[in-house]
Each structure stands twice: as C-alpha cells, then as structure tokens.
Scaffold this motif. Structure first.
Motif, PDB file in Angstrom:
ATOM      1  N   ASP A  43     -11.865 -10.394 -23.530  1.00  0.00           N
ATOM      2  CA  ASP A  43     -10.903 -11.405 -23.956  1.00  0.00           C
ATOM      3  C   ASP A  43      -9.493 -10.801 -23.884  1.00  0.00           C
ATOM      4  OD1 ASP A  43      -9.272 -13.227 -25.306  1.00  0.00           O
ATOM      5  OD2 ASP A  43     -10.857 -13.771 -26.727  1.00  0.00           O
ATOM      6  N   PRO A  44      -8.576 -11.406 -23.108  1.00  0.00           N
ATOM      7  CA  PRO A  44      -7.231 -10.841 -22.966  1.00  0.00           C
ATOM      8  C   PRO A  44      -6.485 -10.691 -24.288  1.00  0.00           C
ATOM      9  CG  PRO A  44      -7.622 -12.566 -21.341  1.00  0.00           C
ATOM     10  CD  PRO A  44      -8.759 -12.618 -22.288  1.00  0.00           C
ATOM     11  N   SER A  45      -6.826 -11.508 -25.270  1.00  0.00           N
ATOM     12  CA  SER A  45      -6.117 -11.458 -26.550  1.00  0.00           C
ATOM     13  C   SER A  45      -6.778 -10.525 -27.563  1.00  0.00           C
ATOM     14  CB  SER A  45      -6.018 -12.863 -27.150  1.00  0.00           C
ATOM     15  OG  SER A  45      -7.314 -13.376 -27.434  1.00  0.00           O
ATOM     16  N   ALA A  46      -7.918  -9.937 -27.194  1.00  0.00           N
ATOM     17  CA  ALA A  46      -8.677  -9.119 -28.140  1.00  0.00           C
ATOM     18  C   ALA A  46      -8.365  -7.638 -27.968  1.00  0.00           C
ATOM     19  CB  ALA A  46     -10.172  -9.365 -27.964  1.00  0.00           C
ATOM     20  N   VAL A  47      -8.455  -6.915 -29.070  1.00  0.00           N
ATOM     21  CA  VAL A  47      -8.308  -5.458 -29.060  1.00  0.00           C
ATOM     22  C   VAL A  47      -9.512  -4.873 -29.778  1.00  0.00           C
ATOM     23  CG1 VAL A  47      -6.932  -3.480 -29.799  1.00  0.00           C
ATOM     24  CG2 VAL A  47      -5.795  -5.590 -29.075  1.00  0.00           C
ATOM     25  N   HIS A  48     -10.283  -4.047 -29.084  1.00  0.00           N
ATOM     26  CA  HIS A  48     -11.454  -3.451 -29.722  1.00  0.00           C
ATOM     27  C   HIS A  48     -11.016  -2.287 -30.600  1.00  0.00           C
ATOM     28  CE1 HIS A  48     -15.387  -1.602 -30.354  1.00  0.00           C
ATOM     29  NE2 HIS A  48     -15.914  -2.744 -29.938  1.00  0.00           N
ATOM     30  N   PRO A  49     -11.595  -2.157 -31.812  1.00  0.00           N
ATOM     31  CA  PRO A  49     -11.173  -1.082 -32.717  1.00  0.00           C
ATOM     32  C   PRO A  49     -11.517   0.323 -32.230  1.00  0.00           C
ATOM     33  CG  PRO A  49     -13.053  -2.303 -33.613  1.00  0.00           C
ATOM     34  CD  PRO A  49     -12.566  -3.072 -32.444  1.00  0.00           C
ATOM     35  N   ASN A  50     -12.419   0.429 -31.254  1.00  0.00           N
ATOM     36  CA  ASN A  50     -12.730   1.735 -30.671  1.00  0.00           C
ATOM     37  C   ASN A  50     -11.771   1.964 -29.501  1.00  0.00           C
ATOM     38  OD1 ASN A  50     -13.823   3.825 -28.983  1.00  0.00           O
ATOM     39  ND2 ASN A  50     -15.840   3.520 -29.917  1.00  0.00           N
ATOM     40  N   PRO A  51     -10.785   2.839 -29.631  1.00  0.00           N
ATOM     41  CA  PRO A  51      -9.758   2.980 -28.586  1.00  0.00           C
ATOM     42  C   PRO A  51     -10.304   3.483 -27.261  1.00  0.00           C
ATOM     43  CG  PRO A  51      -9.532   4.707 -30.234  1.00  0.00           C
ATOM     44  CD  PRO A  51     -10.539   3.745 -30.769  1.00  0.00           C
ATOM     45  N   VAL A  52     -11.321   4.344 -27.300  1.00  0.00           N
ATOM     46  CA  VAL A  52     -11.885   4.869 -26.049  1.00  0.00           C
ATOM     47  C   VAL A  52     -12.599   3.760 -25.288  1.00  0.00           C
ATOM     48  CG1 VAL A  52     -13.514   6.520 -25.056  1.00  0.00           C
ATOM     49  CG2 VAL A  52     -12.130   7.171 -27.041  1.00  0.00           C
ATOM     50  N   LEU A  53     -13.416   2.987 -25.982  1.00  0.00           N
ATOM     51  CA  LEU A  53     -14.108   1.877 -25.340  1.00  0.00           C
ATOM     52  C   LEU A  53     -13.112   0.832 -24.852  1.00  0.00           C
ATOM     53  CD1 LEU A  53     -16.640   0.313 -24.541  1.00  0.00           C
ATOM     54  CD2 LEU A  53     -16.773  -0.563 -26.888  1.00  0.00           C
ATOM     55  N   TYR A  54     -12.096   0.562 -25.658  1.00  0.00           N
ATOM     56  CA  TYR A  54     -11.104  -0.439 -25.274  1.00  0.00           C
ATOM     57  C   TYR A  54     -10.374  -0.031 -23.992  1.00  0.00           C
ATOM     58  CZ  TYR A  54      -7.167  -3.688 -25.640  1.00  0.00           C
ATOM     59  OH  TYR A  54      -6.226  -4.654 -25.389  1.00  0.00           O
ATOM     60  N   ARG A  55     -10.067   1.252 -23.863  1.00  0.00           N
ATOM     61  CA  ARG A  55      -9.419   1.739 -22.643  1.00  0.00           C
ATOM     62  C   ARG A  55     -10.331   1.544 -21.431  1.00  0.00           C
ATOM     63  NH1 ARG A  55     -10.213   6.181 -20.051  1.00  0.00           N
ATOM     64  NH2 ARG A  55     -11.228   7.200 -21.812  1.00  0.00           N
ATOM     65  N   LYS A  56     -11.605   1.829 -21.598  1.00  0.00           N
ATOM     66  CA  LYS A  56     -12.565   1.635 -20.502  1.00  0.00           C
ATOM     67  C   LYS A  56     -12.661   0.165 -20.112  1.00  0.00           C
ATOM     68  CE  LYS A  56     -15.589   5.538 -21.757  1.00  0.00           C
ATOM     69  NZ  LYS A  56     -16.955   5.912 -22.201  1.00  0.00           N
ATOM     70  N   LEU A  57     -12.687  -0.702 -21.100  1.00  0.00           N
ATOM     71  CA  LEU A  57     -12.783  -2.140 -20.824  1.00  0.00           C
ATOM     72  C   LEU A  57     -11.556  -2.649 -20.067  1.00  0.00           C
ATOM     73  CD1 LEU A  57     -14.190  -3.302 -24.286  1.00  0.00           C
ATOM     74  CD2 LEU A  57     -15.438  -3.284 -22.116  1.00  0.00           C
ATOM     75  N   GLN A  58     -10.399  -2.108 -20.385  1.00  0.00           N
ATOM     76  CA  GLN A  58      -9.171  -2.550 -19.720  1.00  0.00           C
ATOM     77  C   GLN A  58      -9.112  -2.102 -18.263  1.00  0.00           C
ATOM     78  OE1 GLN A  58      -6.224  -1.047 -22.648  1.00  0.00           O
ATOM     79  NE2 GLN A  58      -5.513  -3.173 -22.785  1.00  0.00           N
ATOM     80  N   GLU A  59      -9.771  -1.018 -17.951  1.00  0.00           N
ATOM     81  CA  GLU A  59      -9.730  -0.500 -16.586  1.00  0.00           C
ATOM     82  C   GLU A  59     -10.288  -1.509 -15.585  1.00  0.00           C
ATOM     83  OE1 GLU A  59     -11.951   3.085 -16.741  1.00  0.00           O
ATOM     84  OE2 GLU A  59     -10.423   4.233 -17.841  1.00  0.00           O
TER      85      GLU A  59
END
Length: 563
Positions: A43-59
């Motif tokens: 979801d473009p408006s969502a931010v996952h609380p796990n920063p490492v996973l969130y970075r992977k998802l954004q890639e």
C-alpha cells in the motif's frame, strides 16, 4: 467416511485442471482467493514498523508480493510459526501483532481477472471446513481479527463495524463459519467450490514410453495409447516432451471420489490435475488412547457427545462423574461445559500441573479467563491419594484393579492442602483433577481404571471423553500419505511429524506437484496458515507464467460441472 465402488466412473475425457485443492476450510478458501486474480501490493500510504522489511518491500513495490522473492522478504523475521512465509504474510496483514498492537495491513489488493488460474476446491460441506461442526457457543482461541482472510475485515462482516473490547474480541465458531461462507460469496469465489464432495483416491499418473500413454500402476487410461488429459487446447498423448510439466515430475494427478446429491445419492467423479493441494486440516481422526474398552459405548472422542447428552437430559447433577482425558483446550472446553451444567468431573492428564508445555501457560489471563479458571482447578483441586498399598503395584492386572479399587475410590475427594496453598476459592467442588495419570482401561460395568505414579484407581463414571488431539486422515493417498512426513516411518502428525515441504513453496519434497498447507505442515492457527496460500500461489503463478501458460478466459471453472 463411506466409500463408493467407482467401477462406473466414465473415462471419456475427464476434466483436467491446473490445480485441485482438497479441503474447503480457511486454507483452501485463502488459496482460492490468491489463485483468482487477487494480487497483494504494498500500500503506497502504508509504512511497516519493521524498517528492514519495509525497505525490501519498497525496492519492488511495483510488483505484487506473489511475484517477489519470498525467501528474501522472509529473511530475519521472527514469529510464532516455524514456516517463514507464514511469518511474512502474518506481519504484512497484522504488523507487530505479537506485541499487542493492532496496526492496519500494509497490503493493497488489486484484482486482475486475466491472472485467474483455473482450479477447483473440493469440500465435504459448504465452505468453512470443520468450523461448521464445532460447538457454536464456545469462543475461539484466536482473536476474531486473526481469523479473517484477506480482503474483508472480520468485524465489518460480523459486527456491523462495532469494535469489541479486548476481553471479548474472540469469536464463536458460528460467527467464524458464517464469515467464511459469506467470504466466498462476496469475493466471487463460489464458482471454484464444489460442496459435498468426498475424495477417495489421489494417484500420480506417470508418462510412459512413446505411445504408451499415462500409467498409474493399474494400467494405462484412455484408448489407443492416449492419456485422457483434456487441457482445453488438445489432448495430451503422453509422448516425450509434450503435455504439462510444471515441476511436478512429468505427470498428472488423478483425483477420484463422489459427490453427495439429493440426500444420499452418490455421483462418482474423476478428474486430472497438474497440481494437487492438500488443505484437509487435522480434525478428521481423533487420537486414540489404545487401551482396553475404548470401543465401549460410553467412551467418546468428541466434545459434542457431552453437549448432546446434556441437551437430552441424560446427564445432570445426580449422574456419576464424567471422565475427561486430556490437558488441551478441547478438554478444558469439556470441563467448562460439565461444570456449567453441575456435572461432576474427573479430569485425568499425563503432564504435571506445572509443566511449561501446558497451553494455559501461553494464554494471557485477560483474554482467556475461562481457561485460567480450568487451569486453577487443575492445579488446586487434585485428587487426595490414600494409602493404597494393597493395589499400588504398577504390574497389577486392570481387571484386578477394577475389582479391588472400585469400592475404595467410588467418590473421589480433592485435596484441601493444595486448595489452601493456592490461595483461591474452590471454583467447582465436584471437579477433581488427576495430574500425571493415564487410563489403563475402561470396563463394561462403566468403570475406568486410572494409573498414577504408584497406584491404580477405579471409578464408576457416566461417560468418558478422550480429548487428546486429532490426526489428519490421508487415506486417499498411498500408504495413508505417511511417505510425505519428515519421518516417513511414522504416521503424519501435525505436531510430531508434519508433511515435509519446501519452506517457501510448500511443495512436498517427496512428491513434486503435490502441495500441503495449514495444520498438515504445522500451522494450526488461521493467522498463520494463510502463509501457505501465499507460498503455493506464488510458486504456481511464477511457474506457469514462466512457461507462458497463465491464460484465463472468463476466469474460473463452473462449480460442479465436472460431476
């Protein structure tokens, strides 16, 4: 389950599908959803609380999760499942749930009907699986929101958007079964489901030599040396290099069974599939004690027997005690049911009351007060062990023990020492626990013989409930499917010997083209079994896309048309 002579099954071009799913509980429903063109994106408006996973998802945020590297995304994640994809999908749907937070999902679902992979979901009843036959008034162990499937909020569908408090946010089986049944309709999945079907045989058909067609060990199928793979664009003739090989070992699966229609009429069916998914759950066969007399008519292996006896007034405050065997949640539910109806209870279990493996120690008191009441009684209202030197030998015969002990143990008394030590009130005076005891035998005169550490005891009872777990029933596979387990020398067991699958695709390591999910691979909670659906859907969609075979025209297979 009744079987049917299938000699009348027609052999002319049975339908062939990319996927057949056996089991229409939450596992099968979730997989059908993912195979029906529903794609999970970040979801473009969502931010996952796990920063490492969130970075992977954004890639790779432009790709659906099903097309990404699940092993890469799962790396480093921790959770209450041994399957890494289950932990990944859970943290995407319920971020930081284990820390008590209720963050919204970080996924956005989009549907592409051109990405629909034709499949059928075969179930013995309406969608929802075993949830339809559970006691409707009890509460689930999981929170209601953890029982929901992707795309539809559980609360929106069951409570009209009203949020419950933290102490009563658990659901009843009746609510859950209704949610799953409505989910299939609302998500447009009904065409993939065939209800009231009983699978009796699943066999792999191997390609033979040129012109020999498909073989399953009982001779080739079809006529003129041809296999009967009708894929919609021609007939598979079984020659080298032709047909479908999606990593399934170079063959098709033959699925046979029957559908119950109009009462007890059985209509046999036979179909072929490139892949088969086992989503049968684990509640088919109750575990047995394996002791003498277990087959007697007053010994049951389902809590529903207790509810039925109470409703028919066959049990009451003046009845002999009910023996409940087991230390899990089903046994606790039976204790609660009996206590609520003022029925005397003898509760026997093998573990010590302070055993760290008891499920009660893993449940917060605020969420599960009723189970902690049972645990309190298990701990505080234990049986007073008298001096029974005359019958304390562990080598005594059960029949001898019954005749000697029945007079001595006709009315069990809880110890007052433990009750006083616990500092709590007697919650139900007619409850007595027997920690570290096992059943030796059941006698025709409605007596049970229990063995403790140094004594044998016999009691007259009104009924016995043996609630020590269940096992999956994979009778339709060769050798009961035992060869699929981590230890192929032992029967499949969800806890001790689950099906051995690839950790990121859930494909059986012993039989490519066969997949397993849910309790069969150790995921007993709906919250985590959804990860199996993600792994299988990702595997199949990637495999078929690579071969250019992901073509869906009109999407779906008409439910029941193959019968």
């Amino acid at each position: 389950m009744p079987l049917l002579e299938e000699t009348t099954v027609p052999r002319e071009h049975p339908p062939t599908l990319p996927v057949v799913i056996i089991g229409n509980g939450p596992s099968g429903i979730c997989l059908s959803y993912l195979l029906s063109g529903y794609k999970p994106y970040l979801d473009p408006s969502a931010v996952h609380p796990n920063p490492v996973l969130y970075r992977k998802l954004q890639e790779t945020r432009h790709l659906p999760i099903t097309e990404q590297d699940l092993e890469y995304l799962s790396e480093g994640l921790e959770g209450r499942s041994g399957n890494p994809v289950a932990v990944l999908f859970d943290t995407l749907l319920h971020p930081n749930a284990d820390f008590g937070y209720e963050f919204p999902p970080v996924l956005q679902w989009r549907r592409d009907k051109q990405q629909h992979l034709p499949h059928l979901v075969l179930g013995r009843a309406t969608p929802g699986g075993a949830w339809h036959v559970m006691e409707g008034s009890m509460l689930t162990i999981s929170l209601g929101i953890w029982m929901e499937l992707p795309g539809i909020n559980y609360r929106d569908l069951t409570n009209n958007g009203k949020c419950r408090g933290v102490t009563n946010d658990r659901a009843t089986p009746e609510e859950i079964s209704s949610y799953y049944r409505n989910y299939v309709k609302l998500m447009g999945l009904k065409q993939n489901f065939v209800d009231n079907t009983y699978v009796t045989s699943v066999q792999k058909l191997f390609r033979g030599h040129e012109g020999e067609g498909l073989e399953n060990g009982h001779g080739g199928l079809g006529e003129g040396g041809k296999g009967v793979y009708e894929g919609g664009k021609g007939v598979y003739e079984g020659r080298e290099g032709e047909g479908v090989d999606e990593g399934g070992g170079g063959g098709l699966w033959e699925v046979r069974g029957y559908q119950r229609v109009q009462g007890d009429t059985h209509v046999p069916f036979c179909l072929f599939s490139e892949n088969v998914v086992l989503a049968t759950g684990a509640s088919d066969s109750p575990a047995q004690l394996g002791v003498g007399g277990e087959e007697l008519p007053f010994v049951f292996h389902s809590i529903s027997a207790l509810g039925l006896a109470v409703s028919r007034k066959k049990l009451g405050p003046n009845s002999d005690p009910v023996l409940i065997v087991g230390a899990g949640l089903s046994a606790a539910d039976a204790v609660l049911c009996a206590c609520n109806n003022n029925i005397s209870v003898l509760h026997a279990f093998r573990k010590h009351v302070d055993d760290p493996g008891l499920i009660f120690k893993q449940l917060p008191k605020t969420l599960y007060p009723e189970y902690h009441k049972v645990y309190h009684m298990m701990h505080s209202q234990t049986h007073a062990t008298p001096n029974m030197a005359a019958t304390s030998t562990t080598n005594a015969l059960p029949s001898m023990a019954a005749s000697v002990c029945s007079k001595m143990c006709s009315k069990p008394q809880p110890t007052t020492t433990n009750m006083a030590t616990s500092g709590g009130p007697v919650l139900f005076p007619d409850y007595t626990s027997f920690p570290e005891h096992c059943v030796v035998s059941f006698q025709p005169d409605m007596k049970c013989v229990l063995q403790g550490s140094n004594s044998l005891k016999a009691f007259k009872i009104s009924m016995a409930l043996v609630l020590i777990g269940t096992h999956p029933n994979l009778f339709f596979l060769k050798g009961q499917g035992q060869y699929l387990g981590l230890d192929p020398t032992k029967p499949i067991s969800c806890k001790q010997n689950p099906v051995d699958v690839h950790p990121y695709t859930f494909e059986c390591t012993k039989d490519p083209g066969l997949f397993a999910m849910g309790p069969l691979v150790g995921d007993n909670f709906v919250r985590f079994l959804k990860g199996g659906a993600l792994g299988i859907a990702s595997c199949l969609l990637k495999r078929l896309k690579k071969k250019g075979k992901l073509i869906a025209e009109g999407g779906g297979v008409g439910g029941g048309e193959f019968i």
